[in-house]
Every structure is written in C-alpha cells, then in structure tokens.
Design a protein around this motif. Structure first.
Motif, PDB file in Angstrom:
ATOM      1  N   UNK A   1       0.854  -1.191   0.000  1.00  0.00           N
ATOM      2  CA  UNK A   1       0.000   0.000   0.000  1.00  0.00           C
ATOM      3  C   UNK A   1       0.890   1.241   0.000  1.00  0.00           C
ATOM      4  N   UNK A   2       0.496   2.213  -0.792  1.00  0.00           N
ATOM      5  CA  UNK A   2       1.252   3.468  -0.813  1.00  0.00           C
ATOM      6  C   UNK A   2       0.476   4.571  -0.112  1.00  0.00           C
ATOM      7  N   UNK A   3       1.183   5.375   0.643  1.00  0.00           N
ATOM      8  CA  UNK A   3       0.613   6.558   1.289  1.00  0.00           C
ATOM      9  C   UNK A   3      -0.555   6.223   2.208  1.00  0.00           C
ATOM     10  N   UNK A   4      -0.393   5.175   3.003  1.00  0.00           N
ATOM     11  CA  UNK A   4      -1.428   4.834   3.967  1.00  0.00           C
ATOM     12  C   UNK A   4      -1.430   5.740   5.178  1.00  0.00           C
ATOM     13  N   UNK A   5      -0.452   6.657   5.229  1.00  0.00           N
ATOM     14  CA  UNK A   5      -0.355   7.565   6.370  1.00  0.00           C
ATOM     15  C   UNK A   5      -0.617   9.025   6.005  1.00  0.00           C
ATOM     16  N   UNK A   6      -1.109   9.272   4.786  1.00  0.00           N
ATOM     17  CA  UNK A   6      -1.496  10.624   4.350  1.00  0.00           C
ATOM     18  C   UNK A   6      -0.332  11.608   4.315  1.00  0.00           C
ATOM     19  N   UNK A   7       0.894  11.110   4.243  1.00  0.00           N
ATOM     20  CA  UNK A   7       2.050  12.006   4.299  1.00  0.00           C
ATOM     21  C   UNK A   7       2.442  12.581   2.932  1.00  0.00           C
ATOM     22  N   UNK A   8       2.029  11.913   1.852  1.00  0.00           N
ATOM     23  CA  UNK A   8       2.451  12.353   0.523  1.00  0.00           C
ATOM     24  C   UNK A   8       1.383  13.199  -0.159  1.00  0.00           C
ATOM     25  N   UNK A   9       1.835  14.113  -1.016  1.00  0.00           N
ATOM     26  CA  UNK A   9       0.928  14.887  -1.846  1.00  0.00           C
ATOM     27  C   UNK A   9       0.415  16.148  -1.186  1.00  0.00           C
ATOM     28  N   UNK A  10      -0.531  16.824  -1.847  1.00  0.00           N
ATOM     29  CA  UNK A  10      -1.050  18.101  -1.339  1.00  0.00           C
ATOM     30  C   UNK A  10      -1.862  17.926  -0.067  1.00  0.00           C
ATOM     31  N   UNK A  11      -2.012  19.016   0.668  1.00  0.00           N
ATOM     32  CA  UNK A  11      -2.812  18.987   1.888  1.00  0.00           C
ATOM     33  C   UNK A  11      -2.114  19.714   3.017  1.00  0.00           C
ATOM     34  N   UNK A  12      -2.604  19.521   4.219  1.00  0.00           N
ATOM     35  CA  UNK A  12      -2.017  20.138   5.396  1.00  0.00           C
ATOM     36  C   UNK A  12      -3.042  20.861   6.242  1.00  0.00           C
ATOM     37  N   UNK A  13      -4.039  21.465   5.598  1.00  0.00           N
ATOM     38  CA  UNK A  13      -5.125  22.140   6.311  1.00  0.00           C
ATOM     39  C   UNK A  13      -6.381  21.285   6.185  1.00  0.00           C
ATOM     40  N   UNK A  14      -7.551  21.862   6.505  1.00  0.00           N
ATOM     41  CA  UNK A  14      -8.776  21.075   6.378  1.00  0.00           C
ATOM     42  C   UNK A  14      -9.501  21.366   5.071  1.00  0.00           C
ATOM     43  N   UNK A  15      -8.805  21.998   4.148  1.00  0.00           N
ATOM     44  CA  UNK A  15      -9.364  22.256   2.822  1.00  0.00           C
ATOM     45  C   UNK A  15      -9.307  20.979   1.980  1.00  0.00           C
ATOM     46  N   UNK A  16     -10.410  20.534   1.377  1.00  0.00           N
ATOM     47  CA  UNK A  16     -10.396  19.322   0.560  1.00  0.00           C
ATOM     48  C   UNK A  16      -9.417  19.425  -0.603  1.00  0.00           C
ATOM     49  N   UNK A  17      -8.817  18.295  -0.949  1.00  0.00           N
ATOM     50  CA  UNK A  17      -7.879  18.233  -2.068  1.00  0.00           C
ATOM     51  C   UNK A  17      -8.503  17.430  -3.205  1.00  0.00           C
ATOM     52  N   UNK A  18      -7.969  17.593  -4.392  1.00  0.00           N
ATOM     53  CA  UNK A  18      -8.523  16.903  -5.563  1.00  0.00           C
ATOM     54  C   UNK A  18      -7.704  15.686  -5.972  1.00  0.00           C
TER      55      UNK A  18
END
Length: 219
Positions: A1-18
């Motif tokens: 499994x890749x990125x099962x910890x939400x560490x990769x890619x856009x994000x950081x706040x509570x704004x939804x990402x695409x």
C-alpha cells in the motif's frame, strides 16, 4: 500500500484536495490535515498511532468520501503466487480509525482480494469506530484483521470510506493504514479495543454538535 499515512501529496489544512498520492478519489474530496492544525481536529496528544506522522485523512466537507487503491500481490518469493495458491500465506490489515467527540462520523477500511479476472474472493472490513467505542474522545483507534489470503488471489483492492453523520463537515478520520503478507498458518483475530475483523456497518444516528467555526481544510 502506498501513502497509507497521508504524508504524501497536497494537503495540510482542512481544505479538501482533488488528488491524493497513491489513491484514486472515487467519491467526495478528502482533506489531509496536519496534527498541529487545531480547530478541534485530532492533535498530537489525542488518541492515535504512537509513532504518527505529520498528517491524517479526513472526510473534508463531503457527506461521503471514498479513496481506492489496487495493490498487486507478489508473483515470486516467500509470499508469491505458489505459496498463496497452496494456502500458506496470511495477511494482516491495520488501520487507525475514528472521529470527533460524541459524533458518529466515521471511517472504514475494506480489503478485497481478487483473482486475475478481478473477481472478488474474500473481504475484510475494519471499522467504523463508534463514539461509544472511543469513549466520546476525538482521535483514532487501532483496528486490525488477520486471515488467510485466498488461493488464486492476485491483487487486493483497498477502499477507505469516510462518512458524515451530521453537522457541516465530514469528521471521519484515518491514519496508519497498512497491509502486509506473511508465510504461516492463517488465523482471524478480533481484539476489542485494538483491532477487529468485522462486516461493514452504518454509523448510528446521534445528535451532533453544530460545527461553528471549527471546520477547516484538508485531512
């Protein structure tokens, strides 16, 4: 499994990402929120993985958000196809799942093993973790399942579902998702408070707090 910890890619706040690295968004839009973001979301001192990273998954502002990832099982080696088809491999799926306070927003991880044709062979479902099971605490709690990998399995389809029960945001939370294979005798475990192998169930309706000013960006 890749990125099962939400560490990769856009994000950081509570704004939804695409987009979410390693996953396909099939419904809604998740948020990948930092543990230090605040605003009522799980923080570094709230229940969760002991060795957590910087971020976790949240449902964003969609009533239902789902992420999908297909994992190809090893073809060779100690956990390869020969061993799988002989019934000598077991899997362990683990996820930290939870929600906010006494609300019933929740998270669920399903692991479906499939053959070469994509036909489902076996299914394990983790979560959701109810507010009663969380003792009304905001945070995530470990759930796990162990069982035999079915003979003929060639892939595993992982689906993370984050659902909203009320209010103005989806406070289903998830972190530290993992899937591992191991040679040996397969068994199933059900350990209340740590992990469960269970069927999917719908969150029970409860009175929710108005989310006044506490809903932010991504998770």
């Amino acid at each position: 499994m890749r990125n099962g910890d939400a560490e990769e890619g856009p994000g950081g706040a509570d704004t939804p990402v695409t987009t979410v690295t390693g996953w396909k968004i099939t419904e809604g839009a998740p948020a990948l929120i930092r543990y230090d973001f605040g605003e009522g979301h799980p923080g570094p001192r709230d229940p969760g993985p002991a060795h957590r990273g910087i971020r976790f998954f949240s449902g964003g502002t969609s009533p239902r958000t789902t992420l999908l990832q297909d994992v190809t099982l090893p073809a060779e080696g100690a956990t390869g196809r020969t061993a799988v088809d002989a019934g000598g491999i077991r899997f362990r799926a683990t996820a930290w799942l939870g929600g906010f306070g006494d609300q019933e927003d929740g998270a669920r991880l399903s692991v479906e093993f499939r053959n070469d044709a994509g036909t489902p062979l076996a299914l394990a479902v983790l979560g959701p973790v109810t507010s009663v099971e969380r003792d009304g605490r905001t945070g995530t709690f470990e759930r796990s399942a162990e069982a035999a990998v079915p003979p003929g399995a060639r892939s595993a389809r992982l689906v993370l579902a984050l659902t909203q029960d009320g209010g103005d945001a989806n406070d289903g939370y998830a972190d530290a998702l993992s899937l591992t294979l191991q040679a040996g005798t397969a068994r199933t475990t059900d350990r209340p408070g740590r992990g469960r192998r269970t069927s999917a169930r719908r969150p029970r309706a409860r009175t929710r707090r108005p989310s006044a000013g506490l809903r932010e960006e991504s998770a």
